[in-house]
Design a protein around this motif. Sequence first.
Motif, PDB file in Angstrom:
ATOM      1  N   ASN A  76       0.826  -1.219   0.000  1.00 31.95           N
ATOM      2  CA  ASN A  76       0.000   0.000   0.000  1.00 31.95           C
ATOM      3  C   ASN A  76       0.853   1.258   0.000  1.00 31.95           C
ATOM      4  OD1 ASN A  76      -2.502  -1.314  -0.038  1.00 31.95           O
ATOM      5  ND2 ASN A  76      -2.466  -1.590   2.182  1.00 31.95           N
ATOM      6  N   THR A  77       1.815   1.282  -0.902  1.00 33.84           N
ATOM      7  CA  THR A  77       2.672   2.457  -1.039  1.00 33.84           C
ATOM      8  C   THR A  77       2.683   2.944  -2.482  1.00 33.84           C
ATOM      9  OG1 THR A  77       4.636   1.095  -1.414  1.00 33.84           O
ATOM     10  CG2 THR A  77       4.189   1.762   0.853  1.00 33.84           C
ATOM     11  N   VAL A  78       2.929   4.221  -2.624  1.00 32.64           N
ATOM     12  CA  VAL A  78       3.120   4.810  -3.945  1.00 32.64           C
ATOM     13  C   VAL A  78       4.300   5.768  -3.852  1.00 32.64           C
ATOM     14  CG1 VAL A  78       1.404   6.629  -3.528  1.00 32.64           C
ATOM     15  CG2 VAL A  78       2.063   6.052  -5.866  1.00 32.64           C
ATOM     16  N   ASP A  79       5.221   5.646  -4.787  1.00 28.89           N
ATOM     17  CA  ASP A  79       6.434   6.448  -4.791  1.00 28.89           C
ATOM     18  C   ASP A  79       6.485   7.364  -6.003  1.00 28.89           C
ATOM     19  OD1 ASP A  79       8.656   3.824  -3.517  1.00 28.89           O
ATOM     20  OD2 ASP A  79       7.140   5.068  -2.540  1.00 28.89           O
ATOM     21  N   LEU A  80       7.249   8.428  -5.859  1.00 30.26           N
ATOM     22  CA  LEU A  80       7.489   9.345  -6.970  1.00 30.26           C
ATOM     23  C   LEU A  80       8.983   9.623  -7.036  1.00 30.26           C
ATOM     24  CD1 LEU A  80       6.040  11.087  -9.167  1.00 30.26           C
ATOM     25  CD2 LEU A  80       6.236  13.001  -7.557  1.00 30.26           C
ATOM     26  N   GLN A  81       9.631   9.086  -8.052  1.00 26.04           N
ATOM     27  CA  GLN A  81      11.047   9.354  -8.294  1.00 26.04           C
ATOM     28  C   GLN A  81      11.145  10.608  -9.148  1.00 26.04           C
ATOM     29  OE1 GLN A  81      13.892   7.782  -7.149  1.00 26.04           O
ATOM     30  NE2 GLN A  81      14.981   9.479  -8.149  1.00 26.04           N
ATOM     31  N   MET A  82      11.834  11.611  -8.626  1.00 24.55           N
ATOM     32  CA  MET A  82      11.944  12.891  -9.325  1.00 24.55           C
ATOM     33  C   MET A  82      13.400  13.146  -9.685  1.00 24.55           C
ATOM     34  SD  MET A  82       9.323  15.197  -7.033  1.00 24.55           S
ATOM     35  CE  MET A  82      10.400  15.192  -5.603  1.00 24.55           C
ATOM     36  N   ASN A  83      13.685  13.221 -10.972  1.00 25.56           N
ATOM     37  CA  ASN A  83      15.034  13.477 -11.470  1.00 25.56           C
ATOM     38  C   ASN A  83      15.068  14.805 -12.216  1.00 25.56           C
ATOM     39  OD1 ASN A  83      15.817  10.916 -10.502  1.00 25.56           O
ATOM     40  ND2 ASN A  83      15.257   9.938 -12.448  1.00 25.56           N
ATOM     41  N   SER A  84      16.269  15.296 -12.425  1.00 22.80           N
ATOM     42  CA  SER A  84      16.466  16.554 -13.175  1.00 22.80           C
ATOM     43  C   SER A  84      15.551  17.652 -12.639  1.00 22.80           C
ATOM     44  CB  SER A  84      16.198  16.321 -14.662  1.00 22.80           C
ATOM     45  OG  SER A  84      17.050  15.319 -15.179  1.00 22.80           O
ATOM     46  N   LEU A  85      15.560  17.804 -11.351  1.00 22.87           N
ATOM     47  CA  LEU A  85      14.647  18.762 -10.723  1.00 22.87           C
ATOM     48  C   LEU A  85      14.980  20.193 -11.097  1.00 22.87           C
ATOM     49  CD1 LEU A  85      14.283  16.966  -7.311  1.00 22.87           C
ATOM     50  CD2 LEU A  85      12.371  17.698  -8.736  1.00 22.87           C
ATOM     51  N   LYS A  86      13.933  20.998 -11.216  1.00 25.21           N
ATOM     52  CA  LYS A  86      14.048  22.403 -11.588  1.00 25.21           C
ATOM     53  C   LYS A  86      13.469  23.277 -10.468  1.00 25.21           C
ATOM     54  CE  LYS A  86      13.047  21.122 -16.401  1.00 25.21           C
ATOM     55  NZ  LYS A  86      12.140  21.358 -17.559  1.00 25.21           N
ATOM     56  N   PRO A  87      13.893  24.521 -10.403  1.00 26.09           N
ATOM     57  CA  PRO A  87      13.325  25.417  -9.370  1.00 26.09           C
ATOM     58  C   PRO A  87      11.797  25.485  -9.427  1.00 26.09           C
ATOM     59  CG  PRO A  87      15.279  26.409 -10.313  1.00 26.09           C
ATOM     60  CD  PRO A  87      15.005  25.168 -11.122  1.00 26.09           C
ATOM     61  N   GLU A  88      11.241  25.387 -10.620  1.00 29.01           N
ATOM     62  CA  GLU A  88       9.778  25.452 -10.748  1.00 29.01           C
ATOM     63  C   GLU A  88       9.076  24.208 -10.226  1.00 29.01           C
ATOM     64  OE1 GLU A  88      12.057  26.029 -13.151  1.00 29.01           O
ATOM     65  OE2 GLU A  88      11.373  25.263 -15.103  1.00 29.01           O
ATOM     66  N   ASP A  89       9.826  23.184  -9.844  1.00 31.41           N
ATOM     67  CA  ASP A  89       9.234  22.009  -9.207  1.00 31.41           C
ATOM     68  C   ASP A  89       9.023  22.238  -7.712  1.00 31.41           C
ATOM     69  OD1 ASP A  89      11.357  20.007 -11.282  1.00 31.41           O
ATOM     70  OD2 ASP A  89       9.197  20.346 -11.545  1.00 31.41           O
ATOM     71  N   THR A  90       9.518  23.351  -7.190  1.00 28.44           N
ATOM     72  CA  THR A  90       9.339  23.659  -5.780  1.00 28.44           C
ATOM     73  C   THR A  90       7.863  23.763  -5.436  1.00 28.44           C
ATOM     74  OG1 THR A  90      11.465  24.799  -5.612  1.00 28.44           O
ATOM     75  CG2 THR A  90       9.779  25.376  -3.990  1.00 28.44           C
ATOM     76  N   ALA A  91       7.436  22.998  -4.432  1.00 22.73           N
ATOM     77  CA  ALA A  91       6.029  22.961  -4.052  1.00 22.73           C
ATOM     78  C   ALA A  91       5.857  22.024  -2.861  1.00 22.73           C
ATOM     79  CB  ALA A  91       5.165  22.465  -5.215  1.00 22.73           C
ATOM     80  N   VAL A  92       4.666  22.044  -2.309  1.00 24.74           N
ATOM     81  CA  VAL A  92       4.254  20.993  -1.370  1.00 24.74           C
ATOM     82  C   VAL A  92       3.644  19.876  -2.207  1.00 24.74           C
ATOM     83  CG1 VAL A  92       2.730  20.360   0.518  1.00 24.74           C
ATOM     84  CG2 VAL A  92       3.865  22.588   0.539  1.00 24.74           C
ATOM     85  N   TYR A  93       4.157  18.690  -2.038  1.00 22.92           N
ATOM     86  CA  TYR A  93       3.681  17.528  -2.789  1.00 22.92           C
ATOM     87  C   TYR A  93       2.748  16.710  -1.902  1.00 22.92           C
ATOM     88  CZ  TYR A  93       6.814  18.500  -6.627  1.00 22.92           C
ATOM     89  OH  TYR A  93       7.434  19.085  -7.708  1.00 22.92           O
ATOM     90  N   LEU A  94       1.574  16.413  -2.438  1.00 20.57           N
ATOM     91  CA  LEU A  94       0.548  15.715  -1.685  1.00 20.57           C
ATOM     92  C   LEU A  94       0.190  14.388  -2.332  1.00 20.57           C
ATOM     93  CD1 LEU A  94      -0.621  19.043  -1.968  1.00 20.57           C
ATOM     94  CD2 LEU A  94      -1.529  18.173   0.181  1.00 20.57           C
ATOM     95  N   CYS A  95       0.064  13.390  -1.502  1.00 20.05           N
ATOM     96  CA  CYS A  95      -0.360  12.068  -1.956  1.00 20.05           C
ATOM     97  C   CYS A  95      -1.891  12.024  -1.987  1.00 20.05           C
ATOM     98  CB  CYS A  95       0.180  11.024  -0.996  1.00 20.05           C
ATOM     99  SG  CYS A  95      -0.212   9.316  -1.421  1.00 20.05           S
ATOM    100  N   ASN A  96      -2.427  11.329  -2.971  1.00 20.12           N
ATOM    101  CA  ASN A  96      -3.869  11.240  -3.142  1.00 20.12           C
ATOM    102  C   ASN A  96      -4.293   9.798  -3.399  1.00 20.12           C
ATOM    103  OD1 ASN A  96      -6.068  11.184  -5.606  1.00 20.12           O
ATOM    104  ND2 ASN A  96      -6.628  12.660  -4.016  1.00 20.12           N
ATOM    105  N   ALA A  97      -5.419   9.426  -2.822  1.00 25.62           N
ATOM    106  CA  ALA A  97      -6.044   8.130  -3.102  1.00 25.62           C
ATOM    107  C   ALA A  97      -7.494   8.393  -3.476  1.00 25.62           C
ATOM    108  CB  ALA A  97      -5.960   7.213  -1.897  1.00 25.62           C
ATOM    109  N   GLN A  98      -7.934   7.796  -4.578  1.00 26.53           N
ATOM    110  CA  GLN A  98      -9.285   8.064  -5.064  1.00 26.53           C
ATOM    111  C   GLN A  98      -9.955   6.792  -5.558  1.00 26.53           C
ATOM    112  OE1 GLN A  98      -9.417  11.090  -8.051  1.00 26.53           O
ATOM    113  NE2 GLN A  98     -11.635  11.246  -8.023  1.00 26.53           N
ATOM    114  N   LEU A  99     -11.235   6.636  -5.168  1.00 25.86           N
ATOM    115  CA  LEU A  99     -12.055   5.537  -5.666  1.00 25.86           C
ATOM    116  C   LEU A  99     -13.473   6.063  -5.752  1.00 25.86           C
ATOM    117  CD1 LEU A  99     -12.280   2.555  -6.497  1.00 25.86           C
ATOM    118  CD2 LEU A  99     -12.798   2.031  -4.107  1.00 25.86           C
TER     119      LEU A  99
END
Length: 115
Positions: A76-99
């Motif tokens: 029950n996990t979900v991952d996000l691998q983020m490469n080549s990050l840019k300044p515009e990627d700056t943010a609060v990242y939120l996990c979501n589950a939907q059904l």
Amino acid sequence: QVQLVESGGGLVQPGGSLRLSCAASGSIRSSYRMGWYRQTPGQQRELVATITSGGNINYADSVKGRFTISRNNAKNTVDLQMNSLKPEDTAVYLCNAQLAIATYWGQGTQVTVSS
């Protein structure tokens, strides 16, 4: 009820990488669509990537080729691998589950891309 807890955010230099993880608990089932969204102050929450139980993936155009979403239904996990990050990627990242009409959010984890 579903509880989502994110981890893995932090400060990284432009061009660097980070891996975010989201652990789901409670009434989560593998049939939920899981995803990552991000939000900056004064802006609307925007989709980053989603993945269905069957493995269908959708990415925002701005992250295609740089970010990779994956899930482990057994854990029950979900991952996000983020490469080549840019300044515009700056943010609060939120996990979501939907059904269907049920949707759940984590508290979010801060990602800051800066030199």
